[in-house]
Design a protein around this motif. Sequence first.
Motif, PDB file in Angstrom:
ATOM      1  N   SER A  24      50.119  26.849  40.483  1.00 44.07           N
ATOM      2  CA  SER A  24      50.878  27.664  39.547  1.00 44.07           C
ATOM      3  C   SER A  24      50.510  27.270  38.124  1.00 44.07           C
ATOM      4  O   SER A  24      50.345  26.101  37.812  1.00 44.07           O
ATOM      5  CB  SER A  24      52.368  27.432  39.755  1.00 44.07           C
ATOM      6  OG  SER A  24      52.692  27.773  41.064  1.00 44.07           O
ATOM      7  N   ILE A  25      50.384  28.281  37.318  1.00 45.30           N
ATOM      8  CA  ILE A  25      49.905  28.034  35.965  1.00 45.30           C
ATOM      9  C   ILE A  25      50.889  28.615  34.963  1.00 45.30           C
ATOM     10  O   ILE A  25      51.364  29.736  35.119  1.00 45.30           O
ATOM     11  CB  ILE A  25      48.525  28.692  35.765  1.00 45.30           C
ATOM     12  CG1 ILE A  25      47.507  28.027  36.683  1.00 45.30           C
ATOM     13  CG2 ILE A  25      48.085  28.615  34.309  1.00 45.30           C
ATOM     14  CD1 ILE A  25      46.202  28.762  36.746  1.00 45.30           C
ATOM     15  N   ILE A  26      51.174  27.827  33.962  1.00 46.91           N
ATOM     16  CA  ILE A  26      51.917  28.349  32.826  1.00 46.91           C
ATOM     17  C   ILE A  26      50.976  28.298  31.626  1.00 46.91           C
ATOM     18  O   ILE A  26      50.414  27.257  31.302  1.00 46.91           O
ATOM     19  CB  ILE A  26      53.172  27.522  32.516  1.00 46.91           C
ATOM     20  CG1 ILE A  26      54.188  27.667  33.645  1.00 46.91           C
ATOM     21  CG2 ILE A  26      53.790  27.963  31.206  1.00 46.91           C
ATOM     22  CD1 ILE A  26      55.484  26.961  33.375  1.00 46.91           C
ATOM     23  N   GLU A  27      50.800  29.419  31.030  1.00 50.72           N
ATOM     24  CA  GLU A  27      49.939  29.471  29.845  1.00 50.72           C
ATOM     25  C   GLU A  27      50.732  30.085  28.706  1.00 50.72           C
ATOM     26  O   GLU A  27      51.665  30.859  28.951  1.00 50.72           O
ATOM     27  CB  GLU A  27      48.732  30.375  30.098  1.00 50.72           C
ATOM     28  CG  GLU A  27      47.794  29.908  31.171  1.00 50.72           C
ATOM     29  CD  GLU A  27      46.735  30.955  31.425  1.00 50.72           C
ATOM     30  OE1 GLU A  27      45.671  30.849  30.805  1.00 50.72           O
ATOM     31  OE2 GLU A  27      46.989  31.877  32.208  1.00 50.72           O
ATOM     32  N   GLU A  28      50.334  29.787  27.521  1.00 51.91           N
ATOM     33  CA  GLU A  28      50.914  30.474  26.372  1.00 51.91           C
ATOM     34  C   GLU A  28      49.833  31.341  25.769  1.00 51.91           C
ATOM     35  O   GLU A  28      48.784  30.851  25.335  1.00 51.91           O
ATOM     36  CB  GLU A  28      51.445  29.483  25.336  1.00 51.91           C
ATOM     37  CG  GLU A  28      52.277  30.186  24.282  1.00 51.91           C
ATOM     38  CD  GLU A  28      52.932  29.213  23.320  1.00 51.91           C
ATOM     39  OE1 GLU A  28      53.230  28.083  23.731  1.00 51.91           O
ATOM     40  OE2 GLU A  28      53.111  29.593  22.161  1.00 51.91           O
ATOM     41  N   VAL A  29      50.030  32.610  25.784  1.00 53.61           N
ATOM     42  CA  VAL A  29      49.040  33.563  25.283  1.00 53.61           C
ATOM     43  C   VAL A  29      49.714  34.426  24.224  1.00 53.61           C
ATOM     44  O   VAL A  29      50.700  35.107  24.520  1.00 53.61           O
ATOM     45  CB  VAL A  29      48.515  34.459  26.431  1.00 53.61           C
ATOM     46  CG1 VAL A  29      47.418  35.392  25.913  1.00 53.61           C
ATOM     47  CG2 VAL A  29      48.006  33.629  27.578  1.00 53.61           C
ATOM     48  N   GLN A  30      49.222  34.392  23.043  1.00 57.63           N
ATOM     49  CA  GLN A  30      49.757  35.195  21.921  1.00 57.63           C
ATOM     50  C   GLN A  30      51.268  35.012  21.780  1.00 57.63           C
ATOM     51  O   GLN A  30      52.024  35.971  21.605  1.00 57.63           O
ATOM     52  CB  GLN A  30      49.426  36.680  22.130  1.00 57.63           C
ATOM     53  CG  GLN A  30      47.943  36.972  22.162  1.00 57.63           C
ATOM     54  CD  GLN A  30      47.644  38.362  22.697  1.00 57.63           C
ATOM     55  OE1 GLN A  30      48.467  39.257  22.582  1.00 57.63           O
ATOM     56  NE2 GLN A  30      46.472  38.528  23.274  1.00 57.63           N
ATOM     57  N   GLY A  31      51.692  33.804  21.946  1.00 55.82           N
ATOM     58  CA  GLY A  31      53.124  33.502  21.796  1.00 55.82           C
ATOM     59  C   GLY A  31      53.958  33.864  23.000  1.00 55.82           C
ATOM     60  O   GLY A  31      55.189  33.803  22.968  1.00 55.82           O
ATOM     61  N   VAL A  32      53.299  34.275  24.062  1.00 58.59           N
ATOM     62  CA  VAL A  32      54.021  34.682  25.280  1.00 58.59           C
ATOM     63  C   VAL A  32      53.753  33.650  26.374  1.00 58.59           C
ATOM     64  O   VAL A  32      52.605  33.236  26.571  1.00 58.59           O
ATOM     65  CB  VAL A  32      53.540  36.075  25.753  1.00 58.59           C
ATOM     66  CG1 VAL A  32      54.190  36.443  27.079  1.00 58.59           C
ATOM     67  CG2 VAL A  32      53.816  37.125  24.698  1.00 58.59           C
ATOM     68  N   ILE A  33      54.798  33.244  27.060  1.00 62.99           N
ATOM     69  CA  ILE A  33      54.632  32.317  28.179  1.00 62.99           C
ATOM     70  C   ILE A  33      54.235  33.136  29.403  1.00 62.99           C
ATOM     71  O   ILE A  33      54.979  34.034  29.815  1.00 62.99           O
ATOM     72  CB  ILE A  33      55.958  31.572  28.494  1.00 62.99           C
ATOM     73  CG1 ILE A  33      56.516  30.893  27.247  1.00 62.99           C
ATOM     74  CG2 ILE A  33      55.766  30.578  29.636  1.00 62.99           C
ATOM     75  CD1 ILE A  33      55.620  29.814  26.674  1.00 62.99           C
ATOM     76  N   VAL A  34      53.076  32.842  29.934  1.00 64.93           N
ATOM     77  CA  VAL A  34      52.609  33.581  31.112  1.00 64.93           C
ATOM     78  C   VAL A  34      52.641  32.630  32.311  1.00 64.93           C
ATOM     79  O   VAL A  34      52.024  31.569  32.289  1.00 64.93           O
ATOM     80  CB  VAL A  34      51.180  34.123  30.909  1.00 64.93           C
ATOM     81  CG1 VAL A  34      50.737  34.890  32.163  1.00 64.93           C
ATOM     82  CG2 VAL A  34      51.112  35.016  29.685  1.00 64.93           C
ATOM     83  N   PHE A  35      53.378  33.041  33.335  1.00 61.32           N
ATOM     84  CA  PHE A  35      53.524  32.189  34.516  1.00 61.32           C
ATOM     85  C   PHE A  35      53.004  32.931  35.739  1.00 61.32           C
ATOM     86  O   PHE A  35      53.398  34.068  36.004  1.00 61.32           O
ATOM     87  CB  PHE A  35      55.002  31.818  34.715  1.00 61.32           C
ATOM     88  CG  PHE A  35      55.266  31.065  35.990  1.00 61.32           C
ATOM     89  CD1 PHE A  35      54.686  29.819  36.228  1.00 61.32           C
ATOM     90  CD2 PHE A  35      56.092  31.596  36.964  1.00 61.32           C
ATOM     91  CE1 PHE A  35      54.930  29.132  37.403  1.00 61.32           C
ATOM     92  CE2 PHE A  35      56.339  30.911  38.145  1.00 61.32           C
ATOM     93  CZ  PHE A  35      55.759  29.677  38.365  1.00 61.32           C
ATOM     94  N   ARG A  36      52.129  32.243  36.462  1.00 61.85           N
ATOM     95  CA  ARG A  36      51.606  32.857  37.686  1.00 61.85           C
ATOM     96  C   ARG A  36      51.920  31.955  38.879  1.00 61.85           C
ATOM     97  O   ARG A  36      51.264  30.935  39.074  1.00 61.85           O
ATOM     98  CB  ARG A  36      50.096  33.051  37.582  1.00 61.85           C
ATOM     99  CG  ARG A  36      49.560  33.880  38.746  1.00 61.85           C
ATOM    100  CD  ARG A  36      48.060  33.969  38.696  1.00 61.85           C
ATOM    101  NE  ARG A  36      47.447  32.663  38.972  1.00 61.85           N
ATOM    102  CZ  ARG A  36      46.149  32.395  38.851  1.00 61.85           C
ATOM    103  NH1 ARG A  36      45.336  33.324  38.421  1.00 61.85           N
ATOM    104  NH2 ARG A  36      45.667  31.214  39.130  1.00 61.85           N
ATOM    105  N   PRO A  37      52.939  32.340  39.662  1.00 59.61           N
ATOM    106  CA  PRO A  37      53.220  31.531  40.849  1.00 59.61           C
ATOM    107  C   PRO A  37      52.109  31.721  41.873  1.00 59.61           C
ATOM    108  O   PRO A  37      51.546  32.813  41.975  1.00 59.61           O
ATOM    109  CB  PRO A  37      54.545  32.082  41.374  1.00 59.61           C
ATOM    110  CG  PRO A  37      54.733  33.387  40.710  1.00 59.61           C
ATOM    111  CD  PRO A  37      53.860  33.457  39.503  1.00 59.61           C
TER     112      PRO A  37
END
Lengths: 135, 553
Positions: A24-37
């Motif tokens: 699972s990855i949490i990334e911050e992209v353009q100020g948005v937290i993107v989470f992919r379970p």
Amino acid sequence: VTSLFIPLLTCDRRRTEKEILVQSIIEEVQGVIVFRPVERTVDQSNASTFLAPLAGYTSENHKIVIDLSETSFLSSAGLGAIVMLIRDVRSAGGQVYLCAPTPTVKALFKLVRIDNITRIFETRTAAVNDMSGTS
Amino acid sequence: MMPDDTANWMEHLAVVNSASAFAGNGVYAICDKQGLWILHGAETLAVYMGSNQAGRTLPEWLGIDDLDAYKHLFERALPGADCIEEALATGRSKTRFRWLSVRVLPLDRLNDSVCSCCLIYIADVTSRVDAIEQVARSQAREIDASARLQAAVLLSDPEIKSGSFDLASATMPSRFVDGDFLDVFQLTEGKIDLILGDVMGKGMEAATLGTLIKFKLFRSLAGLLHNSSALPSVAQICALLEQAVSSHLATQRNIVTMAYGRMHERAQAFEFTDCGHTPIIHVRGTACRMLKGSDMPLGFADKQEFRSFLVPVRPGDVFLLYSDGLSECVSASGEFFGEEKIMYISKGAATEGARVLVNQLVRLGFEFSASGFSDDVSLLCLKSLPRELVVLERATPPMAKTCRHCSVGQGTGAIEGSLRLAMVDVSRALASLRKRLAVVFRKIRCIDETERGLLLIACHEALSNIADHGITAANKSCLAEWRITEGLLSLEFTYQGRDYDWLERPDTTALQYGERGYGLSIIHSVMDSVLLCNGLHDEKTLVLCRRLTCWKP
């Protein structure tokens, strides 16, 4: 782009080695937290933990996108967990979008009319762009 | 003068101890210490002698014939005048019997029981009695004719002959005629419709209403068939019927229960709507369960939405429709016959055939009841006969190899299988079910991957619900059975445990932000029919059915 790779080895001890490689990855992209379970199946056995990495983001007005491209089976328990997360984040002034659901999960969302409380995007990029206001 | 002409009858009285009493129509009485003479002209019709006539009752005086039988004719003669003894006496004239109405009014009582002086009124009511008898005979003839007509209309014998099904019916009105009605008919090839209804109340009024309901039913059917090329569902028929009869029922303050079943031969399914009627008994092998729907009786509420349910049918399955006259018949000790007895008897006799089962239920019900059936009893039984069914794949663990030639939707075969799930580890059981069904659902060619996924979720939710709310048995196991026939996917989950609110279809949308409650909503959305059946010994079966696109209603 700032990426925060957080290994979540404790989320599901029964994962295969292949799955562990795609954690699972949490990334911050353009100020948005993107989470992919990475859980392919979310049911009562892991519904309470599959969104656990986002626990720290529910108390402030975060912008969160959940990428469901890896999840092919979502039970009502998993659905409940997503809805609760949306509720908590919204109460804190934040926002949650969903993106890239598999056809079955998308059909399930339609059944329970989840589009009444959040937006669903076909791709992660579209969701991030919309949320960050760059679209 | 008519006996109930109370304003004038005193004029025709005579004091008995004054030697004579004049009675109308030429009949009079003479009473003295020696006795009482009733005369017509010079002819003595009757003589009653006795040393103490005053101490006798009038029936003793007169030696009344058939007093009880004719008493009702004069019940209204003098309402409330309990001091007046009234009786009918027969007197033989030269040519025929004459009917005399005799009334006695004690004038001077010596004590509570002895009267020394009384007034007697005698009237020849022969012509009136004759007229009443004639009316009664005429009414009896009409009732008899009506009963036969009503029976012919209301209680049609199953006339359909099929190599696939065995049909039998029986009915016993508690009076000459009552409000039960039943019928079996075929609206299209391969489908057999069965109805069994019960109008509240008894007698001619109930029968008339039953006839009306049946007439309206066929009229509604004709309308539906005229306006649509597809065969209407049983729920649609019941809804239209209710619209047609609700005003009549409201006017008469009555309700009607009705079980409507339809056998789909090709899909091997039984569809039903129960309209508040007693449960349909379904026997399969050694198992017996009740099929109970969710609707209210016709006339109970305005504009009801009726729901039809589906259950898969296997060769040898028996479906029994019955009226509450059977389940509610009472023994001498006040015990009800009850649904459980009906289930046990049905289970025992199902292998013998529909006729044997029906006869046995009637006989045992009648023997059980203290004084015969006090309410109408009607039964309708359908048994699916064993036939040359091509089971293309029988998958029992370990799963058989997939048949390469199966083609659901084109042939008449079935794909079926079962899986015994140990519910001690629910997650593992759910995973096993998903894994197995994922393989099975791939064989359904008329639905796409997304729909297969939703079916899988619905089945997962069903088993999850059973684990959460239903299972209580120590062994905690659940038998999952699936069957795919032409046009129908059915899944049955059998377990021992509690009933739960399976019918509830919460309007659960994400708008309520609920953490739970989506499961039932998903099951009901994905499946066309969801039904939890109660069996014997706490056995429950959750039946899920989904019509496939090759379904031809």
